[in-house]
Every structure is written in structure tokens, then in C-alpha cells.
Enzyme design. Structure first.
Site, PDB file in Angstrom:
ATOM      1  CG  ASP A 141      42.628  35.323  37.759  1.00 28.53           C
ATOM      2  OD1 ASP A 141      41.613  34.629  37.593  1.00 28.53           O
ATOM      3  OD2 ASP A 141      42.799  36.052  38.745  1.00 28.53           O
ATOM      4  CE1 TYR A 154      40.248  43.506  38.636  1.00 30.85           C
ATOM      5  CE2 TYR A 154      40.100  44.940  36.722  1.00 30.85           C
ATOM      6  CZ  TYR A 154      40.207  44.769  38.098  1.00 30.85           C
ATOM      7  OH  TYR A 154      40.283  45.878  38.907  1.00 30.85           O
ATOM      8  CE  LYS A 158      45.806  38.731  42.366  1.00 33.29           C
ATOM      9  NZ  LYS A 158      44.389  38.525  42.665  1.00 33.29           N
ATOM     10  CD  GLN A 167      46.598  42.663  44.023  1.00 34.52           C
ATOM     11  OE1 GLN A 167      46.196  41.940  44.932  1.00 34.52           O
ATOM     12  NE2 GLN A 167      45.886  42.907  42.941  1.00 34.52           N
ATOM     13  CG  HIS A 191      36.582  42.334  41.663  1.00 38.40           C
ATOM     14  ND1 HIS A 191      36.936  42.391  42.993  1.00 38.40           N
ATOM     15  CD2 HIS A 191      37.754  42.172  40.970  1.00 38.40           C
ATOM     16  CE1 HIS A 191      38.255  42.268  43.112  1.00 38.40           C
ATOM     17  NE2 HIS A 191      38.772  42.139  41.903  1.00 38.40           N
TER      18      HIS A 191
END
Lengths: 424, 424
Positions: B134, B136, B261, B248, B141
Site C-alpha cells: 500500500d 501513501y 489494517k 492504529q 491525505h
């Protein structure tokens, strides 16, 4: 007692004093024998044993396993059967190779199909791991790293004593002992530079770890309790979690290590079962902070496994740079697996879970060059001349592990890997 | 131009105005038709098309694919053939279903074997991903999260503009649209508490992402350049990277997110090929800091894909809470894949690579509840009554995506997932 562990048993196969593979071990692996057909196997002394040939010749005939379970490319189908069946097979192997059992011992035709010199077979990756998780469960390692890079007075982060910190790794680059790995290229930011530079990593390091391999899986949405956790673990291997410290320092915030780790990790070829390790179970470090209920355990969860690291520069003798022990782990494998599944995370057979670097309490028991040479401030002399702060091109790093309770010694063999120059 | 993309082509299969699946799309998926045999398929309008049946009936006869390539459980074997072969198959499908081609159109017997109502087939996970990464890569964001949790004046960490930050995720819990996921249990540390508590997460969140799926793989030790990167990408799906924000926050230092996750991620069932997306290529955000050579690109690497998120509480109408666009990504897929392999990391066919949460520049285009409701300070009203700061039990989250260049519209369908109560 698990039958195969009987310390008085001897095999009709010759086993040298100090061998890692007496008849009390019976690890599992995958190899190609001289005749070129992949098979599941085990090993006694210096003899590799072809289990698919044994099955074809009827030695496992009343055990409930499929005809081709030992003819797969990996152990996954076998270990997915669970510890009960795995134990029946291991016990049967112990019986067949017992010095008093003439069944195979005196059958030259069968022996010719089943036995191979261990140095004449090609060991392959024993498992297929869809997922690989690495924990960070040595308090000494976490403290050393925190001291070097953050704050000596608050070296452990606030969560560390409350949960076994872990993260996901890359499965695609896990390789078997003997496969060389190229030094990775990547970004690093030199101290005082205002932007990163690109080139070969200048701080390639090993991490002395062990890893466990899951057996039977668990469906998504379900949990594995600490009490039942070991029933879901097939066995263990030595594990070198190669790390590029300079890439890591630059890339790892805020989501963790990535390219600094996924250029390669190395495992030893023979998986030693949890059954074989049972006689070496021992108490682990006392957990000073009370843990949440789902992490509490009844029985001792540590295992007394001596582990070491040697560096062998090209054309030189090797130098042992660390002697540590798996029992130093603050968090047990049962706690790691219970934590991993407490949110319903699905476990497949063959998942690999690394311990994290295993550092002991003394400087000669640290599990990485980062710690042994203390961030490059204390170079380690090599027996054959020269010194090391990190791993240089064409160095081979060899990790070994064994258990010895005074009665019986079993071992893991070794995981060996040479670092080749970067491909620029 | 890629033949199958011809904007003037019409199919003899009825396609409603505004459908995601005109003949210019031709995505690939895996489904079980009414007769219960898994097949690779495609879709036009509301018709699912059985590609294994088409192959058996000779429609692909001069394309170099094996007889069983469409009879596998996943697309992996097909996509491993590379974009050249994939394109031949897609072009052939476009030709067979062209309104002027009578070959299949007028063969009722063949049509009965090949065509199924899309709502009567069961869609399955289209790919097997050994590894899932994943990224980022949305600047908005990363800035929003940095502003909320670190320092508004230094919201982006120092590495962010120099490399596409990424980390490894868990493959075992990626599920297909429609599969519900249980709210995870886990540790969180309430503000001002001196130790963590255990229970169901109280901050379950979606992350609006897209993911690309690798086609042909690349061996360990080799790199994929930005220039060739798209040749190694088969296609894209919508991706909801479910996150438990409270777990998290507590667990993620120093090695990144883990249990927050890996309780589940959801993907849409139809993989839209890079060929189909080609007409929607566009310029991405200007990269303000000069990147290192291996990350430089010649051509535009962004794609204009409208994406949205809706929340549907139990027994209520849905509320669209975000409208964003894939083109906001600061780092392109080509840069992500070049970075991922610059250290020699091995890529397998079917690897899944998430974009990271895609937030646009305006508050109504943010890609997570964490941002939309700004850390629970600005609740989002629901059309049917009530409001949300995070996702509640029995809420269904639906993500949709489509491209429209004024000439042709193609889409991804949706990824929909209901959050069930925790299993305590």
C-alpha cells in the site's frame, strides 16, 4: 512424551557426535535428489531421506495422508494437515530408522531409493508463504535501537511492553540458504545533506532471527488463543532478515520499513517441528507490565535455542560475531500468534512469522551489526584480518542454531547467504 | 489506437446509457455462472460473458493461450502472459461483440452457453496476490493526517516529496465486494488513560483507494524503469483499505500499521485494463521537488477517474460522503512500481498495489472519515437521519469509479462492504 523424542533411541543411520540431526530431530524439508524429482524429505545425520519414496514403498500406509502429499513443491499440503498427522509421520520415521528395526535397515533395494547423501541433494524453499510477518520482540534489541536513534531514557516506545509489535514483510523475496543476494540500490540521505542521494546501500546488515511457520490455518474473523496457539505452529527455521540501515533511516517514517527490508530475507532449509523442540521449552523473561487477558499464558513459552552469527569475508576464515539465544525473546510465539489474530486476521498454512532481531543482554550477544558495532563506532575485527561495521560485498553471513539439554542435542543446520555487489 | 477502444463501436448486447460496461471497457473477472463451473469472464452492459465457453467454441483459436487459461480460479495465469496477449484477447472480444458481427450474435446455441445475466453470476476474487503493498501517495491525505496528528507547519515528513512512501500489507484478508467484515477487536489507549484497554475498535474507517494489479512479473535482483513500468501493470480495481484508527494510533510506532489494517480490505470484482484506461490519461500534480533520475518520467502518468464513497446505514438510503479523483495522486503508478523494484524486489503476476487514500483538495473530496469528519469534530449528516464520524455496525460502505472524456464513459462498478458487529 512424544515418541519420536525418546532420548535413548539410536538410528541405524550413522550420526556423528555433535550433529544437528540425530533421530530425535526429524525435521522436514523439500529437496531434489539425484534423480531430479522434487520430494518432501527429512534428514538423519548426513543422510537425506526421501519421504515420497518411503510412502510409495508402503512405510506410511495406515496414516491418513494423500498419495501425493510428499510430491508437492512445498510442505504446505503436509503441514496443513495439522500437528496430529504431522506427529504420526514423525513418530513413524523415528520407528523405521530405529537401530533395532530391520524393516528398511536390511532392505538394500528400498534404501537405494530412499537414502541420499545430504550434500548431494539440492535443498529448495520448504514452504510457500503467502504472508510474512516480522515481529520486534527482543527487548534488548528494541532498547538498543531506541537508545541509538531516539532517547536513551525512553528507549522503548509506550506500546512495547503492552503488545508484541509487528509489521508485514514481503514474501516474494524470501530465499533459501545458499542463494546469494545483491546489495540493494536505493535512496539515502547523508547526514547534513539537504536532499537524498541514490546508490548502493552503504549499511547492509543482517538481523539474527528465528521464524515460525504456521501449520493448520484459521479462517478470517476467528481468533487463536494463547492456549491453543502452538497447535497452529508447525515448526521453526533460522531467519536472516537482511536490512539496509541507510535506506531504512530515510524511508521508514511514518509507515515502517519497506525497500530497506524487501530486497531479500534468507531461511534455513530444514523446518524443525515444535514437537522436536518440546524438550527445550523454558521460562522466558518475566513480563514486568501486566498484559491484557488475551495475551496471558499459562505455560512457559520460551525455548532454549543457542543461535550464532559468523561473517566469512571472501577467501577468509569465518569470525563468529554473536552468540545469542532464542529464550531472550520477551514475547512468546503463542503471544505473537494470539495478538496477530485477535482482530480476526486470517492465517494460512505456511505463513512465516519472524521473531525480530534477537539480541541478548551482553554486547557479544547482539543480533545485528548495527548493535554489535554500535552504529559504526566500534568496528568488529575479523580473524583473517580487517574489520567490519556493516557487511561488505562478497561477505557470507552464516547463522546457526542448536538446542542441548545435556541429554540430547538437536539443531537447525545453518542459513548462509553471500552479499553480492549491487547491480548499478 | 488500441482497437477495442474505438469510441464509435457499439455492441449487439444492450448497454444502458450511463453503464460502466460499454464495449469500450471489456474488463476481466472470475465468476461462477449458473452451471457452477468457475470461469474467467468479461462483461458488457448487464451481461456476463463466459470466456472459457467462448474459447471452447473456437472464438480465440489463433491466439497463443493454453486451453485451460480461462478455467483457472484466478486471472493470474492469463495476466502473466503480458499485455500483448491480454490485448489480443480484449481486441478479439470487441470484434466478436461488435453490432455488425453476426458470428456469435446470430448463433443462439452458442449464446446460451456464453451469456449470463450479470446479476445471476457469483463474482469471485479475480486474482491471487502473494504480496500486497500500500502506498501513501496523495499529498492532500498525507498533509491532512500530518496536520491532525503531528504539526500543521510540517505536516509532510521530510522523505515524502522525494519518494513514494509505501509499506507492506496483509494479503490473506483481501476480500471481494459484497463480503462483509467484522469490526475488529484490539488494543487502544484512551486519551489520558495510563494503559491500554481491549475491546471492539470504536473508530472503524474506510480509505478510498484504487489499486493496480501487476501482470508480467520481474525476477529478484532486477528493476522496472518508469518508462517500462506500465507494461508490467495489467489493470486496476477500486480498493477500500479498511482501517481501525484507534488501534492504529496505539500500535503503529515505530514499524507501521498492523492489526489496524489487516482485519480486511475490499476490492471491486472487475479488473479494468490499462488499455481501457488509456483514453483517460492526463497530467498529474506538478512535482515541486526534483526527483532522483530513477523516478523521472516522460509521459503523463495520471488517469482521470472519478471516484466516490457512499455510506448506507442499515435500512436507510445511502449518503454520498466524498467525491474525489484518482488524478490527484502526487506519485504515479509508474513511479510507484519503479521505486518498489529499484532495490531488486521481485514482482509476481497478481501483486496488488494500493494507491493510498485518495483525498482531493476540497473537504468534500477527502478519502476517509478521519478527514471528512476531521478527527470526529465535524460529524457528517446522513440523508436518512443521524450522522457519522466513523463507520457504525451494519453500515455498508460503497465506492464507485468511472471515467468520462465526453466521448465515452467506462467504469469500475463498485466495491461494497458491510461492517458487522465485532465477535467479542
Amino acid at each position: 512424551m512424544i515418541k519420536a523424542n525418546d532420548p535413548n533411541r539410536r538410528s541405524w543411520i550413522k550420526v556423528d557426535e555433535g550433529s544437528d540431526f540425530p533421530i530425535q530431530n526429524i525435521p522436514f524439508g523439500v529437496f531434489i535428489p539425484e534423480d531430479d524429482i522434487i520430494t518432501t524429505g527429512t534428514r538423519i545425520g548426513d543422510t537425506a531421506i526421501d519421504l515420497s519414496a518411503m510412502q510409495q514403498l508402503g512405510y506410511f500406509k495406515d496414516i491418513e495422508i494423500s498419495d501425493d502429499v510428499f510430491l508437492q513443491d512445498t510442505l504446505n499440503d503436509f503441514i496443513a494437515l495439522g500437528r496430529g498427522i504431522n506427529r504420526q509421520v514423525r513418530d513413524r520415521i523415528a520407528k523405521i530408522f530405529d537401530e533395532n528395526n530391520a524393516e528398511l535397515r536390511d532392505n538394500e533395494e528400498h534404501k537405494a531409493r530412499i537414502l541420499f547423501p545430504a550434500d548431494k541433494v539440492q535443498m529448495l524453499m520448504p514452504i510457500f508463504s503467502q504472508d510474512y510477518t516480522d515481529f520486534y520482540s527482543s527487548r534488548e534489541h528494541a532498547t538498543n535501537v531506541g537508545t541509538m536513534f531516539r532517547d536513551p531514557d525512553n528507549a522503548l516506545l509506550p506500546n512495547w511492553l503492552h503488545l508484541p509489535v509487528g509489521y508485514h514483510g514481503r514474501s516474494s523475496t524470501i530465499v533459501i540458504s545458499g542463494e546469494p543476494i545483491h546489495r540493494p540500490m536505493g535512496q539515502r540521505k547523508p547526514k547534513d545533506a539537504d536532499k537524498p542521494v541514490f546508490g548502493p546501500s552503504v549499511r547492509v546488515d543482517f538481523e539474527l532471527e528465528m521464524a515460525f511457520i504456521t501449520g493448520e490455518g484459521k479462517a478470517m474473523g476467528q481468533r487463536i488463543s494463547t492456549e491453543e496457539a502452538e497447535e497452529y505452529i508447525f515448526g521453526m527455521v533460522l531467519f536472516n532478515d537482511w536490512s539496509a540501515r541507510d535506506l531504512q533511516t530515510w524511508e521508514y517514517v511514518p509507515l515502517g520499513p519497506f525497500l530497506a527490508k524487501n530486497f531479500g530475507s534468507s531461511i534455513s532449509p530444514w523446518v524443525v517441528t515444535m514437537d522436536a523442540l518440546e524438550p527445550y521449552r523454558c521460562e522466558g523473561p518475566k513480563q514486568e507490565v501486566e498484559v491484557l487477558d488475551y495475551l496471558k499464558t499459562e505455560k512457559d513459552g520460551a525455548f532454549d535455542i543457542n543461535i550464532s552469527v559468523a561473517i566469512q569475508p571472501e577467501d577468509q576464515e569465518e569470525t563468529v560475531v554473536s552468540n545469542s539465544n532464542f529464550k531472550y525473546m520477551y514475547w512468546s510465539m503463542a503471544q505473537q500468534l494470539a495478538h496477530h489474530t485477535v482482530n480476526g486476521c486470517k492465517i494460512n498454512p505456511g505463513d512465516l512469522m519472524g521473531s525480530g532481531t534477537i539480541s541478548g543482554p551482553t554486547p557479544d550477544s547482539y543480533g545485528s551489526m548495527l548493535e554489535l558495532a554500535w552504529n559504526a563506532t566500534k568496528p568488529i575485527p575479523m580473524n583473517g584480518g580487517g574489520e567490519r561495521t556493516f557487511i561488505e560485498d562478497n561477505d557470507t553471513v552464516i547463522m546457526r542454531g542448536y538446542c542441548n539439554n545435556g541429554t540430547t542435542r538437536i539443531g537447525f543446520g545453518e542459513v548462509s547467504c553471500k552479499i553480492l555487489p549491487a547491480i548499478e
